[in-house]
Design a protein around this motif. Sequence first.
Motif, PDB file in Angstrom:
ATOM      1  N   TYR A 214       7.883 -18.744   7.402  1.00 18.17           N
ATOM      2  CA  TYR A 214       6.497 -18.792   6.896  1.00 18.17           C
ATOM      3  C   TYR A 214       6.408 -17.849   5.703  1.00 18.17           C
ATOM      4  CZ  TYR A 214       1.380 -18.951   7.058  1.00 18.17           C
ATOM      5  OH  TYR A 214       0.046 -19.128   6.762  1.00 18.17           O
ATOM      6  N   ASP A 215       6.334 -18.410   4.490  1.00 14.82           N
ATOM      7  CA  ASP A 215       6.442 -17.592   3.295  1.00 14.82           C
ATOM      8  C   ASP A 215       5.131 -17.509   2.505  1.00 14.82           C
ATOM      9  OD1 ASP A 215       6.346 -20.169   2.437  1.00 14.82           O
ATOM     10  OD2 ASP A 215       8.097 -20.044   1.127  1.00 14.82           O
ATOM     11  N   ALA A 216       4.040 -17.340   3.196  1.00 16.33           N
ATOM     12  CA  ALA A 216       2.753 -17.157   2.517  1.00 16.33           C
ATOM     13  C   ALA A 216       2.791 -15.865   1.700  1.00 16.33           C
ATOM     14  CB  ALA A 216       1.620 -17.113   3.536  1.00 16.33           C
ATOM     15  N   SER A 217       2.081 -15.868   0.586  1.00 18.19           N
ATOM     16  CA  SER A 217       2.157 -14.753  -0.357  1.00 18.19           C
ATOM     17  C   SER A 217       1.672 -13.428   0.235  1.00 18.19           C
ATOM     18  CB  SER A 217       1.346 -15.080  -1.609  1.00 18.19           C
ATOM     19  OG  SER A 217      -0.013 -15.308  -1.270  1.00 18.19           O
ATOM     20  N   TRP A 218       0.834 -13.507   1.262  1.00 22.23           N
ATOM     21  CA  TRP A 218       0.317 -12.267   1.835  1.00 22.23           C
ATOM     22  C   TRP A 218       1.302 -11.596   2.796  1.00 22.23           C
ATOM     23  CZ3 TRP A 218       0.077 -12.274   7.124  1.00 22.23           C
ATOM     24  CH2 TRP A 218       0.043 -13.524   7.765  1.00 22.23           C
ATOM     25  N   ILE A 219       2.366 -12.278   3.155  1.00 23.65           N
ATOM     26  CA  ILE A 219       3.295 -11.754   4.156  1.00 23.65           C
ATOM     27  C   ILE A 219       3.952 -10.454   3.699  1.00 23.65           C
ATOM     28  CG2 ILE A 219       5.493 -12.164   5.336  1.00 23.65           C
ATOM     29  CD1 ILE A 219       3.313 -13.677   6.622  1.00 23.65           C
ATOM     30  N   LEU A 220       4.520 -10.451   2.489  1.00 26.02           N
ATOM     31  CA  LEU A 220       5.278  -9.286   2.043  1.00 26.02           C
ATOM     32  C   LEU A 220       4.402  -8.034   1.846  1.00 26.02           C
ATOM     33  CD1 LEU A 220       7.891 -10.861  -0.383  1.00 26.02           C
ATOM     34  CD2 LEU A 220       8.195 -10.138   1.985  1.00 26.02           C
ATOM     35  N   PRO A 221       3.235  -8.154   1.180  1.00 26.62           N
ATOM     36  CA  PRO A 221       2.377  -6.958   1.090  1.00 26.62           C
ATOM     37  C   PRO A 221       1.923  -6.465   2.463  1.00 26.62           C
ATOM     38  CG  PRO A 221       1.725  -8.572  -0.548  1.00 26.62           C
ATOM     39  CD  PRO A 221       2.710  -9.254   0.355  1.00 26.62           C
ATOM     40  N   THR A 222       1.588  -7.426   3.356  1.00 30.19           N
ATOM     41  CA  THR A 222       1.158  -7.025   4.699  1.00 30.19           C
ATOM     42  C   THR A 222       2.288  -6.357   5.453  1.00 30.19           C
ATOM     43  OG1 THR A 222      -0.415  -8.862   4.768  1.00 30.19           O
ATOM     44  CG2 THR A 222       0.176  -7.848   6.862  1.00 30.19           C
ATOM     45  N   ALA A 223       3.489  -6.968   5.348  1.00 23.79           N
ATOM     46  CA  ALA A 223       4.652  -6.382   6.013  1.00 23.79           C
ATOM     47  C   ALA A 223       4.971  -5.009   5.425  1.00 23.79           C
ATOM     48  CB  ALA A 223       5.856  -7.310   5.874  1.00 23.79           C
ATOM     49  N   GLY A 224       4.808  -4.876   4.096  1.00 21.19           N
ATOM     50  CA  GLY A 224       5.039  -3.583   3.463  1.00 21.19           C
ATOM     51  C   GLY A 224       4.094  -2.527   3.993  1.00 21.19           C
ATOM     52  N   PHE A 225       2.827  -2.915   4.180  1.00 21.41           N
ATOM     53  CA  PHE A 225       1.846  -1.988   4.740  1.00 21.41           C
ATOM     54  C   PHE A 225       2.252  -1.577   6.154  1.00 21.41           C
ATOM     55  CE2 PHE A 225      -1.930  -0.961   7.195  1.00 21.41           C
ATOM     56  CZ  PHE A 225      -2.586  -0.066   6.361  1.00 21.41           C
ATOM     57  N   ILE A 226       2.656  -2.564   6.948  1.00 21.94           N
ATOM     58  CA  ILE A 226       3.041  -2.284   8.339  1.00 21.94           C
ATOM     59  C   ILE A 226       4.272  -1.383   8.384  1.00 21.94           C
ATOM     60  CG2 ILE A 226       3.920  -3.336  10.456  1.00 21.94           C
ATOM     61  CD1 ILE A 226       2.178  -5.782   9.800  1.00 21.94           C
ATOM     62  N   VAL A 227       5.251  -1.696   7.522  1.00 26.72           N
ATOM     63  CA  VAL A 227       6.459  -0.873   7.484  1.00 26.72           C
ATOM     64  C   VAL A 227       6.114   0.565   7.086  1.00 26.72           C
ATOM     65  CG1 VAL A 227       8.623  -0.455   6.247  1.00 26.72           C
ATOM     66  CG2 VAL A 227       8.072  -2.754   7.043  1.00 26.72           C
ATOM     67  N   GLY A 228       5.337   0.729   6.017  1.00 28.20           N
ATOM     68  CA  GLY A 228       4.951   2.065   5.575  1.00 28.20           C
ATOM     69  C   GLY A 228       4.162   2.815   6.633  1.00 28.20           C
ATOM     70  N   TRP A 229       3.262   2.100   7.292  1.00 22.62           N
ATOM     71  CA  TRP A 229       2.431   2.696   8.347  1.00 22.62           C
ATOM     72  C   TRP A 229       3.286   3.155   9.518  1.00 22.62           C
ATOM     73  CZ3 TRP A 229      -3.067   3.095   9.078  1.00 22.62           C
ATOM     74  CH2 TRP A 229      -3.447   3.459  10.367  1.00 22.62           C
ATOM     75  N   PHE A 230       4.085   2.237  10.060  1.00 21.42           N
ATOM     76  CA  PHE A 230       4.808   2.546  11.292  1.00 21.42           C
ATOM     77  C   PHE A 230       5.994   3.480  11.079  1.00 21.42           C
ATOM     78  CE2 PHE A 230       2.439  -0.949  13.215  1.00 21.42           C
ATOM     79  CZ  PHE A 230       2.165  -0.410  14.460  1.00 21.42           C
ATOM     80  N   THR A 231       6.628   3.436   9.919  1.00 25.58           N
ATOM     81  CA  THR A 231       7.719   4.386   9.702  1.00 25.58           C
ATOM     82  C   THR A 231       7.187   5.811   9.675  1.00 25.58           C
ATOM     83  OG1 THR A 231       7.544   4.008   7.311  1.00 25.58           O
ATOM     84  CG2 THR A 231       9.253   2.792   8.497  1.00 25.58           C
ATOM     85  N   ASN A 232       6.041   6.015   9.038  1.00 24.86           N
ATOM     86  CA  ASN A 232       5.420   7.349   9.053  1.00 24.86           C
ATOM     87  C   ASN A 232       4.959   7.718  10.456  1.00 24.86           C
ATOM     88  OD1 ASN A 232       5.832   7.373   6.325  1.00 24.86           O
ATOM     89  ND2 ASN A 232       3.749   7.959   5.785  1.00 24.86           N
ATOM     90  N   TYR A 233       4.333   6.753  11.128  1.00 25.21           N
ATOM     91  CA  TYR A 233       3.813   7.010  12.473  1.00 25.21           C
ATOM     92  C   TYR A 233       4.935   7.387  13.435  1.00 25.21           C
ATOM     93  CZ  TYR A 233       1.788   6.039  17.067  1.00 25.21           C
ATOM     94  OH  TYR A 233       1.391   6.139  18.372  1.00 25.21           O
ATOM     95  N   LEU A 234       6.004   6.600  13.456  1.00 23.66           N
ATOM     96  CA  LEU A 234       7.104   6.863  14.378  1.00 23.66           C
ATOM     97  C   LEU A 234       7.807   8.171  14.048  1.00 23.66           C
ATOM     98  CD1 LEU A 234       8.640   3.286  14.737  1.00 23.66           C
ATOM     99  CD2 LEU A 234       7.334   4.556  16.450  1.00 23.66           C
TER     100      LEU A 234
END
Length: 413
Positions: A214-234
């Motif tokens: 599923y390659d909708a354009s919002w996937i990568l920015p959203t995933a980037g946000f999640i990655v940035g969020w959770f890497t800091n959180y963890l």
Amino acid sequence: MEIKYEWWEYFMIPWVAGFVGYVTNVLALEMTFYPLEFRGIEIFRIKNEPWGLFGWQGIIPTKAEKMASTCFDLFTQKLFSIEEIFSRLDPVRFSQVMEDSVLLLMDKVINQVAEEHMPSLWNKIPKEVKDDIIVTADTENAAFLAGFMKDMQEHVMDVVNIKHLAVTACVENKDLIVKVFQECGEKEFVFIRQSGFYFGFAFGVIQMGVWFFYDASWILPTAGFIVGWFTNYLALKCIFRPLHPRKFMGYTIHGIFLQRQAEVSEVFARVIMTEILHVKAIWDAIFMGPLSVNFNAMLRAHTLVFVEKLVAEIKPLAIAAMGADRFARMKEDIAQKVIENLPTIIDNSYEYTQEALNMEETVRIRMQKLTPAEFEGVLHPAFEEDEIQLILLGGILGAIVGVIQLYAVFATG
């Protein structure tokens, strides 16, 4: 199923996610500490918040006053009391250390004030009488200094405010509180940077699978946000949790910061005592702090008694020549000049005071003996409520990188 992109483009996703995790953690840490002062155009800014409409100030420098206040409240509750520390000074030993410099000061002050108030009489007084004043000063000096120091020990909370000293130092020199956190958490910050890549890569594998189907354009920015969020959180959670060691699949897991309690305690004690609560800073706070008026009143009272004994031999002549009121004013002037000049000679006591107070060793030993919960409570609460800003900052930075990735790598898809 049609594959829309080259294999290497999919292969890049976990690596880019790892890079995002690393970079966001590095930037989040840098933005935690720097800049020390607000940089940008301060059109609009909420008080005590690091961000402005156009600009940024490090989170810790922004919160320097609040963090220092919280930290030193816990510090004095758990590690030492100023009454206990000052009780270690031996009034007799202190008087011995300061004896020579105080004698020289009194000789200078008495001559100066006498020349101002009764120049004719003072010049006519025989040298032997003046020498007797110095002999009396030598005899009474020890009792004067010891009595004054004992009085100060009994009322130390009335003459020095350690919290005000520490908070003021951190606010006026924000690099001090930054140094405390950086040196105490040096190894934890290395972990935060490195773990950003590993956590980010793991999330990137999941992201790659999602993008494949599923390659909708919002996937990568959203995933980037999640990655940035959770890497800091963890990363932040791994520093302080679990609070107590736990066994997991044959391994002992324990908060990284908590594992280093002995080492961190040594660093914390050294930085605090050499940069903030050193002997010179304490004496400066006594002389010039918010409670200095109490100290001066105490010193004045002891000095007046001391001066009364010194000038007892010439008192009848002086009163006859200048009157009782002017003689009283002369004694007041002597006391005032002693108060004004004591800061210029107090450095003679630094070595003894440092040795007697022994604050660095006291803090180090007591900090090492704290329970994990108490140990965490000395430093963590000072910035705990602002951790969400670090986590959110990581998410925002990750989303930005996600947008760049979308257009730089997949724009031709």
